[in-house]
Each structure stands twice: as structure tokens, then as C-alpha cells.
Design an enzyme around this catalytic site. Structure first.
Site, short mmCIF file in Angstrom:
data_model
loop_
_atom_site.label_atom_id
_atom_site.label_comp_id
_atom_site.label_asym_id
_atom_site.label_seq_id
_atom_site.Cartn_x
_atom_site.Cartn_y
_atom_site.Cartn_z
N ARG A 36 40.38 32.70 42.14
CA ARG A 36 40.46 33.30 41.01
C ARG A 36 42.02 33.35 40.20
O ARG A 36 42.90 33.55 40.87
CB ARG A 36 40.26 35.00 41.02
CG ARG A 36 38.95 35.42 41.39
CD ARG A 36 38.56 36.78 41.34
NE ARG A 36 37.32 37.02 42.01
CZ ARG A 36 36.75 38.07 42.58
NH1 ARG A 36 37.60 39.20 42.38
NH2 ARG A 36 35.65 38.16 43.11
N ASP B 276 27.17 42.84 41.30
CA ASP B 276 27.14 43.09 42.65
C ASP B 276 27.47 44.43 42.99
O ASP B 276 27.18 44.82 44.00
CB ASP B 276 27.62 41.73 43.55
CG ASP B 276 29.29 41.71 43.32
OD1 ASP B 276 29.67 42.12 42.23
OD2 ASP B 276 29.71 40.85 43.97
N ARG B 277 28.42 44.86 42.32
CA ARG B 277 29.13 46.38 42.46
C ARG B 277 28.07 47.36 41.60
O ARG B 277 27.42 47.05 40.72
CB ARG B 277 30.36 46.35 41.94
CG ARG B 277 31.34 45.49 42.65
CD ARG B 277 32.83 45.80 42.34
NE ARG B 277 33.68 45.33 43.17
CZ ARG B 277 34.99 45.44 43.30
NH1 ARG B 277 35.44 46.35 42.41
NH2 ARG B 277 35.75 44.97 43.99
N GLU C 39 30.48 49.42 51.06
CA GLU C 39 32.13 49.54 51.17
C GLU C 39 32.44 50.68 49.84
O GLU C 39 31.76 50.64 48.87
CB GLU C 39 32.47 48.04 50.66
CG GLU C 39 32.27 46.87 51.38
CD GLU C 39 32.81 45.90 51.01
OE1 GLU C 39 34.13 45.55 51.53
OE2 GLU C 39 32.36 45.02 50.21
N THR D 28 37.57 44.56 55.17
CA THR D 28 36.78 44.31 53.66
C THR D 28 36.66 43.00 53.46
O THR D 28 36.88 41.88 53.90
CB THR D 28 38.16 44.89 52.96
OG1 THR D 28 38.41 45.91 53.19
CG2 THR D 28 37.96 44.19 51.47
N ASP E 119 29.37 45.88 37.61
CA ASP E 119 30.47 44.94 37.29
C ASP E 119 29.96 43.79 36.59
O ASP E 119 28.99 43.44 36.28
CB ASP E 119 31.42 44.62 38.56
CG ASP E 119 30.87 43.69 39.45
OD1 ASP E 119 29.62 43.65 39.73
OD2 ASP E 119 31.53 43.12 40.27
N LYS F 62 26.35 41.95 48.33
CA LYS F 62 25.96 43.36 47.68
C LYS F 62 25.36 43.31 46.45
O LYS F 62 25.31 42.28 45.77
CB LYS F 62 27.36 44.13 47.55
CG LYS F 62 28.32 43.45 46.62
CD LYS F 62 29.71 44.59 46.71
CE LYS F 62 30.79 43.73 45.88
NZ LYS F 62 31.53 42.66 46.76
N SER G 14 34.55 50.00 47.75
CA SER G 14 34.74 49.10 46.57
C SER G 14 33.48 49.35 45.61
O SER G 14 33.47 48.17 45.01
CB SER G 14 35.38 48.02 46.95
OG SER G 14 34.75 47.19 47.88
N ASP H 142 29.65 40.56 37.60
CA ASP H 142 28.64 39.65 38.07
C ASP H 142 27.46 40.67 38.86
O ASP H 142 26.67 39.93 39.42
CB ASP H 142 29.29 38.85 39.08
CG ASP H 142 29.96 39.38 40.50
OD1 ASP H 142 30.31 40.69 40.08
OD2 ASP H 142 29.97 38.74 41.30
N SER I 7 34.21 38.33 39.04
CA SER I 7 33.60 39.70 39.44
C SER I 7 33.85 41.05 38.47
O SER I 7 33.60 40.77 37.35
CB SER I 7 34.07 39.84 40.75
OG SER I 7 33.29 41.06 41.30
N HIS I 8 34.63 41.80 38.75
CA HIS I 8 35.19 42.63 38.01
C HIS I 8 36.45 42.53 37.29
O HIS I 8 36.87 43.68 36.64
CB HIS I 8 35.35 44.07 39.18
CG HIS I 8 36.15 43.74 40.34
ND1 HIS I 8 35.63 42.98 41.22
CD2 HIS I 8 37.51 44.01 40.34
CE1 HIS I 8 36.84 42.73 42.02
NE2 HIS I 8 37.87 43.59 41.56
C1 G6P Z 1 34.98 41.71 46.49
C2 G6P Z 1 34.34 41.63 47.90
C3 G6P Z 1 34.15 42.86 48.53
C4 G6P Z 1 35.50 43.50 48.88
C5 G6P Z 1 36.36 43.67 47.44
C6 G6P Z 1 37.69 44.10 47.99
O1 G6P Z 1 34.28 42.57 45.57
O2 G6P Z 1 33.09 41.17 47.46
O3 G6P Z 1 33.37 42.88 49.70
O4 G6P Z 1 35.25 44.88 49.15
O5 G6P Z 1 36.24 42.44 46.95
O6 G6P Z 1 38.51 43.82 46.99
P1 G6P Z 1 40.06 43.94 47.13
O7 G6P Z 1 40.69 43.79 45.88
O8 G6P Z 1 40.14 45.29 47.81
O9 G6P Z 1 40.62 43.03 48.27
ZN ZN Z 2 31.35 41.73 41.27
#
Ligand code: G6P
Ligand code: ZN
Length: 583
Positions: A25, A304-305, A387, A368, A300, A400, A389, A302, A124-125
Site C-alpha cells: 500500500r 470486507d469490513r 477481529e 492480527t 469499507d 472477511k 478491526s 473493498d 481497503s479502508h
Molecule cells: C487488514 C487485515 C485484517 C487486520 C487489519 C489490521 O484489514 O485484513 O485482518 O485485522 O488489517 O490492521 P492493522 O492496521 O491493525 O495492522
Molecule cells: Zn478492507
């Protein structure tokens, strides 16, 4: 048939192409540098077994963020030049991360072929747009993110790369029309199949959930709903599922048109960034809503959240997975013969642990990152996982799944209301959560995020916390000096995980302070940021006493928050007097 040639382009390694928790990213302008994406794509193809490239089918799609369409055309040309046989692309280049996983696992080409992996173009987000983030991650043939062995190899390859292959004269493929386009190359035929992945995704969801039961709930005039896709790719599925299949009103959907810049917003479904939904659900103090919907949810970028809300009520993601697990067998047909096991990531609250114990289920605590669940699921050891998150999912795919989580909640609500739809009041999201707490106890929980902190300062803060762990009596002396009303620390460590399936060991997965009463403080550096460091502080306290489960979360947690901030010297080290986001 249009014929193409293969060019070998000389290149040199570019620094900083190490994939994080979920792929590479970076800012769009970084990705747009000459050879940047190409190097990473070639490094990835070179890291895969030859049979997953030559003659293989791969998926290339993403959340539709700015620069995706250019990136898709580049990857198609590189796939062709590297001997890939077919590339599958979502209509308009759109495919949610869970839909990609489903497509890899479920879809067959017209000749019966299956996809062996996917380039997913998403950050992602994180926000999108010319000055924001882009991302690329690779998923494997089980539909899950590439394991560390592969991402390490990709990174190694980026440090030694000398050339990449590309079919420069291959014309751009029209991504806005479904259909197969065939080309001819030095190694034979190459084709690009553009299709609407909503068909595959809907089919999968229908095989998991009882859509008729949900339709009955949705048909009740008392049931009102608001789904916010935050202009992410979930919008490409929301109308189809919630409106066309389940009969919801179109007005229940907001921000469901996917946009390259997510409408200028931050496509992260939490109480800070999903502002419009939060206000509609009656959770904004500044903007009280007279009559919020019964149920609210967001996704989010993509998709998945997920975030799940009730009328004036927030469901923590840690509670959400525990409640889904507790209700899955009776409310969701896919699980009717029982759960194989459940799992959560380490910083996620222990609400799921309590359910697992009550129901006598196998339970796993992993670092994580969704990939750790994938191994358990492939081995048939885990059915439901989640999770803190805002990620929740199951073994139907290896990612997810934001819409799955919403359908799981709709199923639970439909089940709880199945004999109640004629009555004046529905069993609400809040009723279900409070009922859960009274059975299992409540885990008060909050997370503080300090985004874009100076990397050196963040590392020092973490190093100090590790140093402090050398003596538990000293830690307790310091803590008692801050607040005398918190329990004793009984254990302090850095979380380490041995994967029960492949035996691999992951170290330094977060700093934990575990208290005698089950409370926990966890400190971690985010693995998904693209600039500076993000410190995450997770605070949790367990309350079994039914007379004490109704407090405001921030009140209940205030003593532990004070301890965490002072012990870590958060303000002194980062210069931040408050977190960027509290969830
Ligand atoms: C992504 C992954 C998740 C994870 C998250 C953590 O979304 O797919 O599995 O929990 O990142 O993000 P972080 O910023 O806390 O490392
Ligand atoms: Zn995502």
C-alpha cells in the site's frame, strides 16, 4: 483475433516494496512512478509456482479506487506476456475482496477452468484519489491472502529484479461490457473475461443464509434498515442483495454508488468515519435523529469490513463475532450441523472465548491478519472468526466478508423475531446484545488509534513498553501510583503464535499487559498504514456481574485508559494529547 508480442523491459529494484499485513500500500503517486507497479507484479508472478502462471487463470479486480482501471490494463498486459491463459475481471474492474475469494473458490470458466489466484487492487479502508492510497495484494488458490512465505519471496524478488515482461501492443480491454475477448500471443491464445461477480456472490450467499426468513423480516413495516457502502465496492452488491433479493426499500441504501475517491471520505466503517450512518442511527450527539432505523450497517472500500449498529446502539466488532457464533447454529442454515471451531485475533476482546467455553467449541487466538484464520479453515478447524478491526467472517471463503456479516445479523434478527412479526415491537439489535451480555458477561472494550505518528517515536514507545515487562512488580508499582483501583498485572509479554497447522512461528505480534481480573491492555503498531506509524491501543475489561453490565463503556474503562496512557507515556512520546480515532 488480435495478436500481441512480448517485450522484455529492463528495470532495477525499487526500495520499499515490502508487502504489509495486506499487500503493498502506497500513495497513488508512488505507484505511478515508472516501473513501480510492473516491478511488483513481476516479482509476484516470479514468486508463484510456474503452473499458477503459465497456462493459468488469474483474477484481476479491485475496489474501484482511483488508478484501478490503469493498473488493471497494465496487469492484463503483463499476465499475457508471462504466459497466463485467462484473466477474469469484474465488470468495470470492480470486485469486492470477499467476492474475489468466492470467485477463486467457486467460479468455473466456460472450459471448466478454475482461477489459481488474484491480484486485488485495493487499499481497503484507506482513502482513495490522486493524492491518496493505492494497493495491490495477491490471493492464492484457496481464495485467501498469500502466506508470509510467499510475500517474503515477493519482497526478495523486488530487491533483485532486472526485467519484466509486458505485451505493450495488447489493446486495452473494455471493462464496461461483459464478455470474453480473445487474443493471440507467442504461447497461444490469451483471453480476458469481464463478468459481473455479483451473480457468483449472490449464489454463494443464498447457499449460506435463509433468504426467505430474512425477506419476512424485511417485509415487516416495523423493520427499517440503513446500509452505507461509504462509496466503496459494496455498493455494487448492495442493491442486488438487499433490494432485489430481500425486498428492502431503495431508500435504505446510502452512498452505494462506488466512487474512485469514495466521495472524498475515508471508507472505514467505524463511528468516526461512517458519519452519515452514525447520525441516521441516532448515535450523533450533535445531530439527534428522532426516529432511527432498527438496523444499520456499513462496509469499507473493498467491502470486507463491516460495522453493525442498532437503533442508537453500537455493536463492538468483538461482541459481533461472539454473538454470531452463539446464534449461528440455529439462525444460519450453513452452520446447522455445528461449528468446527471459532477464532479471534489477539487484540479482539475475549467475548468469543466465553462463548466457545459455554458451547464447548474449539477456540484459537491468532495474530492480527486474516491469513492466520485461513490456515485453520483449510484444515477444517474453524467455522466463524472475527477481529476487533471490524472484520467478521466464516469458512465460506478465505477473507472477511462485510455483506456476509450483515446477512448474519439479519438472520439473527429474523430468527429472534420469527414469531414476533405481528407484535408491536421487534426484538432489537440492542435486545440481542444485552441478552448476550446477561448470559455470557460483558467485555467493555475500546481502541485508541494514533495515526501517522513519527515512526521513530512509535518504535521507542513500543520498546519502552517491552523493557517495562522485565519486572512485573515494578509494573504494578507504577500502575498503583497512577490508579489504585485497577487490578494487578499478572502477566506481560509480546504475543507469539505457533500455527497449529503448519507449525510456523510469528513473533512480536503485540505487547500485552494481562490483569488478574481478565482485563487487558494491548499495544500494537498497525501493519496497514501507508505513512508514518499508527499506534493502536486496545483496552478491555470483563464484567460478569449482571448488575454491572449496563454502564457506559468509556466510564467503565476510564481507569484502564488512564493507566495505559500514562504507562506508555503516550503524549510525551508522540506529542498527541488525543487519539485520531476512538472505536
Ligand atoms: C487488514 C487485515 C485484517 C487486520 C487489519 C489490521 O484489514 O485484513 O485482518 O485485522 O488489517 O490492521 P492493522 O492496521 O491493525 O495492522
Ligand atoms: Zn478492507
Amino acid at each position: 483475433m488480435v495478436m500481441f508480442k512480448v517485450s522484455k523491459v529492463e528495470t532495477a529494484p525499487i526500495d520499499g516494496q515490502k508487502p504489509g499485513t495486506s499487500g503493498l500500500r502506497k500513495k497513488v503517486k508512488v505507484f505511478k512512478q515508472p516501473h513501480y507497479l510492473q516491478n511488483f507484479v513481476q516479482a509476484t508472478l516470479n514468486a508463484l509456482p510456474a503452473n499458477q502462471v503459465k497456462g493459468a487463470t488469474i483474477v484481476v479486480s479491485g475496489d474501484g479506487r482511483y488508478w484501478s482501471k490503469d493498473a488493471i490494463q497494465i496487469i492484463i498486459k503483463m499476465a499475457a506476456a508471462n504466459g497466463v491463459k485467462s484473466v477474469w475481471v469484474g465488470l468495470n474492474g470492480l470486485m469486492s475482496t470477499p467476492a474475489v475469494s468466492a470467485v477463486i473458490r467457486e467460479r468455473s470458466g466456460s472450459d471448466g477452468s478454475k482461477a489459481s489466484g488474484a491480484f486485488i487492487l485495493t487499499a481497503s479502508h484507506n482513502p482513495g484519489g490522486p493524492t491518496e492510497d493505492f494497493g495491490v495484494k495477491y490471493n492464492m488458490e484457496n481464495g485467501g491472502p498469500a502466506p508470509e512465505g510467499v510475500t517474503d519471496k515477493i519482497y526478495q524478488n523486488t530487491t533483485t529484479i532486472k526485467e519484466y515482461y509486458i505485451a505493450e501492443d495488447l489493446p486495452d480491454v473494455d471493462l464496461s461490457a461483459e464478455g470474453v475477448t480473445k487474443f493471440g500471443g507467442p504461447e497461444g491464445e490469451f483471453d480476458v473475461d469481464v463478468f459481473d461477480s455479483a451473480n457468483d456472490y449472490v449464489k454463494l450467499m443464498k447457499s449460506i443464509f435463509d433468504f426467505e426468513a430474512i425477506q419476512k423480516l424485511v417485509a415487516s413495516p416495523k423493520f427499517t434498515f440503513c446500509y452505507d457502502a461509504l462509496h466503496g465496492v459494496a455498493g455494487a452488491y448492495a442493491n442486488r442483495i438487499f433490494v432485489q433479493e430481500l425486498g428492502a426499500q431503495e431508500s435504505f441504501l446510502i452512498n452505494c454508488v462506488p466512487k474512485e475517491d469514495f466521495g472524498g471520505g475515508h471508507p472505514d466503517p467505524n463511528l468516526t468515519y461512517a458519519k452519515e450512518l452514525v447520525a441516521r442511527m441516532g448515535l450523533s450527539k450533535a445531530n439527534p435523529e428522532a426516529n432511527p432505523p432498527e438496523f444499520g450497517a456499513a462496509a469499507d472500500g473493498d467491502a470486507d469490513r463491516n460495522m453493525v449498529l442498532g437503533k442508537r446502539f453500537f455493536v463492538t466488532p468483538s461482541d459481533s463475532v461472539a454473538i454470531i457464533a452463539a446464534n449461528a447454529v440455529k439462525a444460519i442454515p450453513y452452520f446447522s450441523s455445528g461449528l468446527k471451531g471459532v477464532a479471534r485475533s489477539m487484540p479482539t476482546s475475549a467475548a468469543l472465548d466465553v462463548v466457545a467455553k459455554h458451547l464447548n467449541l474449539k477456540f484459537f487466538e491468532v495474530p492480527t491478519g486474516w491469513k492466520f484464520f485461513g490456515n485453520l479453515m483449510d484444515a477444517g478447524m474453524c467455522s466463524v472468526c472475527g477481529e476487533e478491526s471490524f472484520g467478521t467472517g466464516s469458512d465460506h471463503i478465505r477473507e472477511k466478508d462485510g455483506i456476509w456479516a450483515v446477512l448474519a445479523w439479519l438472520s439473527i434478527l429474523a430468527y429472534a423475531n420469527k414469531d414476533n412479526l405481528q407484535n408491536d415491537q421487534l426484538v432489537s439489535v440492542e435486545d440481542i446484545v444485552r441478552g448476550h451480555w446477561s448470559t455470557y458477561g460483558r467485555h467493555y472494550y475500546t481502541r485508541y488509534d494514533y495515526e501517522n505518528v513519527d515512526t521513530g517515536a512509535a518504535k521507542e514507545l513500543m520498546a519502552n513498553l517491552v523493557k517495562l515487562q522485565a519486572s512485573i512488580p515494578d509494573v504494578n508499582k507504577i500502575i498503583k501510583g497512577i490508579r489504585s483501583d485497577v487490578a494487578e498485572v499478572v502477566k506481560a509479554d509480546e504475543f507469539e503464535y505457533k500455527d497449529p497447522v503448519d507449525g510456523s512461528i510469528s513473533k512480536h505480534q503485540g505487547i500485552r499487559y494481562l490483569f488478574e481480573d481478565g482485563s487487558r491492555l494491548v499495544f500494537r503498531l498497525s501493519g496497514t498504514g501507508s505513512e508514518g506509524a499508527t499506534i493502536r491501543l486496545y483496552i478491555e475489561q470483563y464484567e460478569k456481574d449482571p448488575s454491572k453490565i449496563g454502564r457506559e463503556s468509556h466510564e467503565a474503562l476510564a481507569p484502564l485508559v488512564e493507566v495505559a496512557l500514562k504507562v506508555s507515556k503516550m503524549e510525551e512520546m508522540t506529542g498527541r494529547s488525543a487519539p485520531t480515532v476512538i472505536t
